[in-house]
Motif scaffolding. Structure first.
Motif, PDB file in Angstrom:
ATOM      1  N   GLY A 121       0.796  -1.220   0.000  1.00 34.19           N
ATOM      2  CA  GLY A 121       0.000   0.000   0.000  1.00 34.19           C
ATOM      3  C   GLY A 121       0.830   1.272   0.000  1.00 34.19           C
ATOM      4  N   GLY A 122       2.163   1.204  -0.090  1.00 38.67           N
ATOM      5  CA  GLY A 122       3.001   2.403  -0.029  1.00 38.67           C
ATOM      6  C   GLY A 122       3.008   3.175  -1.321  1.00 38.67           C
ATOM      7  N   SER A 123       3.305   4.421  -1.216  1.00 36.41           N
ATOM      8  CA  SER A 123       3.339   5.262  -2.410  1.00 36.41           C
ATOM      9  C   SER A 123       4.771   5.350  -2.946  1.00 36.41           C
ATOM     10  CB  SER A 123       2.816   6.664  -2.072  1.00 36.41           C
ATOM     11  OG  SER A 123       3.766   7.337  -1.275  1.00 36.41           O
ATOM     12  N   PRO A 124       4.939   5.620  -4.233  1.00 36.78           N
ATOM     13  CA  PRO A 124       6.275   5.776  -4.818  1.00 36.78           C
ATOM     14  C   PRO A 124       7.048   6.930  -4.170  1.00 36.78           C
ATOM     15  CG  PRO A 124       4.631   5.571  -6.555  1.00 36.78           C
ATOM     16  CD  PRO A 124       3.906   5.665  -5.254  1.00 36.78           C
ATOM     17  N   ALA A 125       6.356   7.971  -3.756  1.00 40.07           N
ATOM     18  CA  ALA A 125       7.024   9.117  -3.125  1.00 40.07           C
ATOM     19  C   ALA A 125       7.679   8.700  -1.804  1.00 40.07           C
ATOM     20  CB  ALA A 125       6.038  10.248  -2.899  1.00 40.07           C
ATOM     21  N   LEU A 126       6.997   7.834  -1.051  1.00 42.34           N
ATOM     22  CA  LEU A 126       7.556   7.351   0.206  1.00 42.34           C
ATOM     23  C   LEU A 126       8.794   6.484  -0.056  1.00 42.34           C
ATOM     24  CD1 LEU A 126       7.345   7.138   3.273  1.00 42.34           C
ATOM     25  CD2 LEU A 126       5.842   5.179   2.962  1.00 42.34           C
ATOM     26  N   ASP A 127       8.742   5.646  -1.090  1.00 45.34           N
ATOM     27  CA  ASP A 127       9.892   4.815  -1.452  1.00 45.34           C
ATOM     28  C   ASP A 127      11.101   5.679  -1.825  1.00 45.34           C
ATOM     29  OD1 ASP A 127       8.425   2.548  -0.984  1.00 45.34           O
ATOM     30  OD2 ASP A 127       7.920   2.213  -3.105  1.00 45.34           O
ATOM     31  N   ILE A 128      10.864   6.741  -2.574  1.00 44.44           N
ATOM     32  CA  ILE A 128      11.944   7.645  -2.979  1.00 44.44           C
ATOM     33  C   ILE A 128      12.519   8.360  -1.753  1.00 44.44           C
ATOM     34  CG2 ILE A 128      12.437   9.766  -4.262  1.00 44.44           C
ATOM     35  CD1 ILE A 128      10.451   8.754  -6.390  1.00 44.44           C
ATOM     36  N   ALA A 129      11.661   8.789  -0.845  1.00 45.95           N
ATOM     37  CA  ALA A 129      12.117   9.481   0.361  1.00 45.95           C
ATOM     38  C   ALA A 129      12.979   8.552   1.226  1.00 45.95           C
ATOM     39  CB  ALA A 129      10.927  10.006   1.155  1.00 45.95           C
ATOM     40  N   ILE A 130      12.581   7.298   1.355  1.00 49.85           N
ATOM     41  CA  ILE A 130      13.350   6.328   2.144  1.00 49.85           C
ATOM     42  C   ILE A 130      14.698   6.055   1.479  1.00 49.85           C
ATOM     43  CG2 ILE A 130      13.429   3.921   2.905  1.00 49.85           C
ATOM     44  CD1 ILE A 130      10.398   4.157   3.430  1.00 49.85           C
ATOM     45  N   ALA A 131      14.714   5.916   0.166  1.00 49.40           N
ATOM     46  CA  ALA A 131      15.969   5.685  -0.565  1.00 49.40           C
ATOM     47  C   ALA A 131      16.896   6.882  -0.397  1.00 49.40           C
ATOM     48  CB  ALA A 131      15.678   5.427  -2.035  1.00 49.40           C
ATOM     49  N   ALA A 132      16.348   8.093  -0.476  1.00 50.07           N
ATOM     50  CA  ALA A 132      17.161   9.302  -0.303  1.00 50.07           C
ATOM     51  C   ALA A 132      17.731   9.363   1.113  1.00 50.07           C
ATOM     52  CB  ALA A 132      16.327  10.538  -0.606  1.00 50.07           C
ATOM     53  N   LEU A 133      16.960   8.966   2.099  1.00 42.58           N
ATOM     54  CA  LEU A 133      17.429   8.950   3.480  1.00 42.58           C
ATOM     55  C   LEU A 133      18.591   7.971   3.647  1.00 42.58           C
ATOM     56  CD1 LEU A 133      17.029   9.961   6.364  1.00 42.58           C
ATOM     57  CD2 LEU A 133      15.415   8.089   6.708  1.00 42.58           C
TER      58      LEU A 133
ATOM     59  N   VAL B 295      20.704   7.057   1.329  1.00 45.99           N
ATOM     60  CA  VAL B 295      21.862   7.641   0.641  1.00 45.99           C
ATOM     61  C   VAL B 295      22.515   8.700   1.524  1.00 45.99           C
ATOM     62  CG1 VAL B 295      22.554   9.079  -1.329  1.00 45.99           C
ATOM     63  CG2 VAL B 295      21.060   7.103  -1.678  1.00 45.99           C
ATOM     64  N   LEU B 296      21.721   9.550   2.159  1.00 47.58           N
ATOM     65  CA  LEU B 296      22.267  10.580   3.048  1.00 47.58           C
ATOM     66  C   LEU B 296      23.005   9.965   4.236  1.00 47.58           C
ATOM     67  CD1 LEU B 296      19.421  13.251   3.065  1.00 47.58           C
ATOM     68  CD2 LEU B 296      21.700  13.452   2.076  1.00 47.58           C
ATOM     69  N   ILE B 297      22.451   8.923   4.804  1.00 46.93           N
ATOM     70  CA  ILE B 297      23.111   8.250   5.927  1.00 46.93           C
ATOM     71  C   ILE B 297      24.440   7.649   5.473  1.00 46.93           C
ATOM     72  CG2 ILE B 297      22.951   6.271   7.495  1.00 46.93           C
ATOM     73  CD1 ILE B 297      19.915   6.912   7.703  1.00 46.93           C
ATOM     74  N   ALA B 298      24.464   7.037   4.307  1.00 44.18           N
ATOM     75  CA  ALA B 298      25.703   6.455   3.780  1.00 44.18           C
ATOM     76  C   ALA B 298      26.748   7.538   3.542  1.00 44.18           C
ATOM     77  CB  ALA B 298      25.426   5.682   2.502  1.00 44.18           C
ATOM     78  N   LEU B 299      26.355   8.665   2.954  1.00 44.32           N
ATOM     79  CA  LEU B 299      27.289   9.763   2.726  1.00 44.32           C
ATOM     80  C   LEU B 299      27.822  10.326   4.034  1.00 44.32           C
ATOM     81  CD1 LEU B 299      25.546  11.644  -0.227  1.00 44.32           C
ATOM     82  CD2 LEU B 299      27.651  10.306  -0.300  1.00 44.32           C
ATOM     83  N   PHE B 300      26.977  10.435   5.025  1.00 44.60           N
ATOM     84  CA  PHE B 300      27.407  10.911   6.343  1.00 44.60           C
ATOM     85  C   PHE B 300      28.431   9.958   6.958  1.00 44.60           C
ATOM     86  CE2 PHE B 300      26.697  11.207  10.994  1.00 44.60           C
ATOM     87  CZ  PHE B 300      27.114  12.521  11.171  1.00 44.60           C
ATOM     88  N   ALA B 301      28.194   8.658   6.837  1.00 48.47           N
ATOM     89  CA  ALA B 301      29.133   7.657   7.377  1.00 48.47           C
ATOM     90  C   ALA B 301      30.487   7.741   6.680  1.00 48.47           C
ATOM     91  CB  ALA B 301      28.540   6.256   7.246  1.00 48.47           C
ATOM     92  N   VAL B 302      30.478   7.904   5.366  1.00 51.40           N
ATOM     93  CA  VAL B 302      31.736   8.037   4.617  1.00 51.40           C
ATOM     94  C   VAL B 302      32.458   9.308   5.041  1.00 51.40           C
ATOM     95  CG1 VAL B 302      32.687   8.441   2.309  1.00 51.40           C
ATOM     96  CG2 VAL B 302      30.989   6.648   2.666  1.00 51.40           C
TER      97      VAL B 302
END
Length: 139
Positions: free
Chosen positions: A7-19, A21-28
């Motif tokens: 039942g999830g929306s594509p916008a929510l999937d994109i927001a989670i993927a972006a989050l 990516v941001l966490i990975a960049l912060f760790a690096v």
């Protein structure tokens, strides 16, 4: 068995993927700050006197090229007082110990001494020892 429709929306999937990516960049970013550091890049190129103490012709010239490739200003290449230095020696010529540390770290040596000089043009003297082959051989 019938599959359940998500039942999830594509916008929510994109927001989670972006989050993620941001966490990975912060760790690096943190890993790069915590990792090994060079003693610091000087404001101007360090001026180096290079003396061949290895007894092998050509080693000092090859190390001069290696140092110049690293951004150092090699002002003079000549022979040392003797030709039986086993290890390459970095001699800091200034009161601040940073110039010697920067050069030693670039060369990967711990052989550093301080010997203040009245010669204003030279920041560091490097006496090339027989171990210099490791810096001058092609990989």
């Amino acid at each position: 068995m019938a599959k359940k429709k998500r039942g999830g929306s594509p916008a929510l999937d994109i927001a989670i993927a972006a989050l993620f990516v941001l966490i990975a960049l912060f760790a690096v970013s943190i890993a790069l700050r915590v990792g090994p550091r060079v003693a610091g890049k000087p404001k101007r190129p360090l001026r180096i006197e290079l003396l061949n103490g290895s007894g092998r012709s050509g080693l000092a010239g090859a190390m001069a090229s290696y140092l110049r490739d690293g951004g150092f200003d090699v002002l003079e290449v000549s022979n040392a007082d003797r030709s039986d230095y086993r290890n390459t020696l970095v001699v800091n010529r200034k009161e601040a110990d940073d110039p010697g540390k920067v050069v030693a770290e670039y060369l990967g040596t711990r052989h550093v001494i301080e010997q203040l000089s009245s010669q204003e043009m030279i920041d560091v003297t490097v006496i090339v020892g027989r171990d210099a082959r490791r810096w001058t051989q092609a990989p």
